[in-house]
Design a protein around this motif. Sequence first.
Motif, mmCIF file in Angstrom:
data_model
loop_
_atom_site.group_PDB
_atom_site.id
_atom_site.type_symbol
_atom_site.label_atom_id
_atom_site.label_comp_id
_atom_site.label_asym_id
_atom_site.label_seq_id
_atom_site.Cartn_x
_atom_site.Cartn_y
_atom_site.Cartn_z
ATOM 1 N N LEU A 106 0.826 -1.207 0.000
ATOM 2 C CA LEU A 106 0.000 0.000 0.000
ATOM 3 C C LEU A 106 0.863 1.261 0.000
ATOM 4 N N HIS A 107 1.854 1.314 0.886
ATOM 5 C CA HIS A 107 2.735 2.486 0.935
ATOM 6 C C HIS A 107 3.451 2.673 -0.400
ATOM 7 N N ARG A 110 0.772 3.894 -3.072
ATOM 8 C CA ARG A 110 0.403 5.305 -2.921
ATOM 9 C C ARG A 110 1.537 6.219 -3.364
ATOM 10 N N ALA A 111 2.757 5.876 -2.978
ATOM 11 C CA ALA A 111 3.910 6.702 -3.367
ATOM 12 C C ALA A 111 4.098 6.669 -4.881
ATOM 13 N N ALA A 112 4.008 5.493 -5.476
ATOM 14 C CA ALA A 112 4.190 5.349 -6.927
ATOM 15 C C ALA A 112 3.080 6.057 -7.693
ATOM 16 N N ASP A 113 1.870 5.951 -7.215
ATOM 17 C CA ASP A 113 0.698 6.560 -7.851
ATOM 18 C C ASP A 113 0.879 8.074 -7.983
ATOM 19 N N HIS A 114 1.215 8.724 -6.897
ATOM 20 C CA HIS A 114 1.344 10.175 -6.918
ATOM 21 C C HIS A 114 2.662 10.630 -7.541
ATOM 22 N N THR A 115 3.695 9.815 -7.424
ATOM 23 C CA THR A 115 4.966 10.143 -8.080
ATOM 24 C C THR A 115 4.806 10.110 -9.591
ATOM 25 N N ALA A 116 4.072 9.142 -10.092
ATOM 26 C CA ALA A 116 3.810 9.081 -11.539
ATOM 27 C C ALA A 116 3.116 10.360 -11.996
ATOM 28 N N ARG A 156 1.383 11.485 0.139
ATOM 29 C CA ARG A 156 1.362 10.110 -0.390
ATOM 30 C C ARG A 156 2.732 9.732 -0.932
ATOM 31 N N ILE A 157 3.392 10.664 -1.585
ATOM 32 C CA ILE A 157 4.744 10.401 -2.077
ATOM 33 C C ILE A 157 5.670 10.130 -0.885
ATOM 34 N N MET A 158 5.477 10.867 0.188
ATOM 35 C CA MET A 158 6.317 10.703 1.373
ATOM 36 C C MET A 158 6.092 9.375 2.087
ATOM 37 N N GLU A 159 5.056 8.645 1.730
ATOM 38 C CA GLU A 159 4.845 7.311 2.315
ATOM 39 C C GLU A 159 5.982 6.360 1.969
ATOM 40 N N GLN A 161 8.819 6.745 2.744
ATOM 41 C CA GLN A 161 9.650 6.694 3.948
ATOM 42 C C GLN A 161 9.283 5.503 4.822
ATOM 43 N N GLN A 162 8.047 5.037 4.716
ATOM 44 C CA GLN A 162 7.627 3.841 5.447
ATOM 45 C C GLN A 162 8.347 2.588 4.931
ATOM 46 N N LEU A 163 8.930 2.707 3.746
ATOM 47 C CA LEU A 163 9.663 1.594 3.140
ATOM 48 C C LEU A 163 11.176 1.739 3.348
ATOM 49 N N GLY A 164 11.562 2.788 4.077
ATOM 50 C CA GLY A 164 12.977 3.020 4.338
ATOM 51 C C GLY A 164 13.697 3.791 3.247
ATOM 52 N N LEU A 165 12.943 4.437 2.376
ATOM 53 C CA LEU A 165 13.529 5.218 1.289
ATOM 54 C C LEU A 165 13.200 6.689 1.480
ATOM 55 N N GLY A 166 14.025 7.550 0.901
ATOM 56 C CA GLY A 166 13.763 8.977 0.935
ATOM 57 C C GLY A 166 13.019 9.411 -0.310
ATOM 58 N N VAL A 167 12.432 10.588 -0.251
ATOM 59 C CA VAL A 167 11.674 11.126 -1.379
ATOM 60 C C VAL A 167 12.575 11.305 -2.601
ATOM 61 N N GLU A 168 13.742 11.886 -2.419
ATOM 62 C CA GLU A 168 14.640 12.099 -3.551
ATOM 63 C C GLU A 168 15.049 10.764 -4.182
ATOM 64 N N GLU A 169 15.265 9.771 -3.357
ATOM 65 C CA GLU A 169 15.620 8.428 -3.846
ATOM 66 C C GLU A 169 14.473 7.857 -4.694
ATOM 67 N N LEU A 170 13.252 8.036 -4.223
ATOM 68 C CA LEU A 170 12.082 7.581 -4.974
ATOM 69 C C LEU A 170 11.964 8.327 -6.296
ATOM 70 N N LEU A 171 12.094 9.650 -6.257
ATOM 71 C CA LEU A 171 11.944 10.432 -7.483
ATOM 72 C C LEU A 171 12.999 10.047 -8.517
ATOM 73 N N LYS A 172 14.210 9.799 -8.081
ATOM 74 C CA LYS A 172 15.271 9.381 -8.999
ATOM 75 C C LYS A 172 14.938 8.018 -9.618
#
Length: 187
Positions: A106-107, A110-116, A156-159, A161-172
């Motif tokens: 779920l985390h 939600r993060a992938a959905d809004h990041t897209a 939602r993108i910041m979720e 962090q619940q996976l142990g990743l940072g926002v910048e790491e996700l965006l990259k």
Amino acid sequence: MISRTEALNLLRKYLVDEKMIKHCIAVESIMRSLARMLGEDEELWGLVGLLHDIDYDYVNRDMSRHGLEALNILKNVLPEDALQAIAGHNEHNGFVVTSEKAKKLLHALRAADHTAGLIVATALVMPGKRISEVKLNTLMRKFRSKDFARGVDRSRIMEVQQLGLGVEELLKLALESLKNVAQELEL
């Protein structure tokens, strides 16, 4: 479990809006990349991303039902944890995710959905309207700008962090992921 080809055909059966289908493909791509990074089941996570909005047109975009009808459509297609994540990704329908595995999915969803959504919106304001033009620093600026892409929920993108990743790491990760499917997204 359903194959990707079967899932895409099922998605096209229920979703008629081509933009929504492309959105689902974008979310699938990000979910697959997240699964690889986190050592999760890439096929399952990809299918969750691909099918997460399958009922969007079916419920006529009624957010109180969106995600819940997906349970009926996908009940014999995906495992229970995947169904819970899909039903729970929309916070407006009252569905409560109970399993820890589903919460992790779920985390990510939600993060992938809004990041897209953020990446596509950023690409669309670039001169050539191409994902290849989007740079990480631009994406970070757009993430911090609350006036840009107001439909993108930064919390939602910041979720991620619940996976142990940072926002910048996700965006990259997500930006690289979408560059791989840019032709399919026509961006």
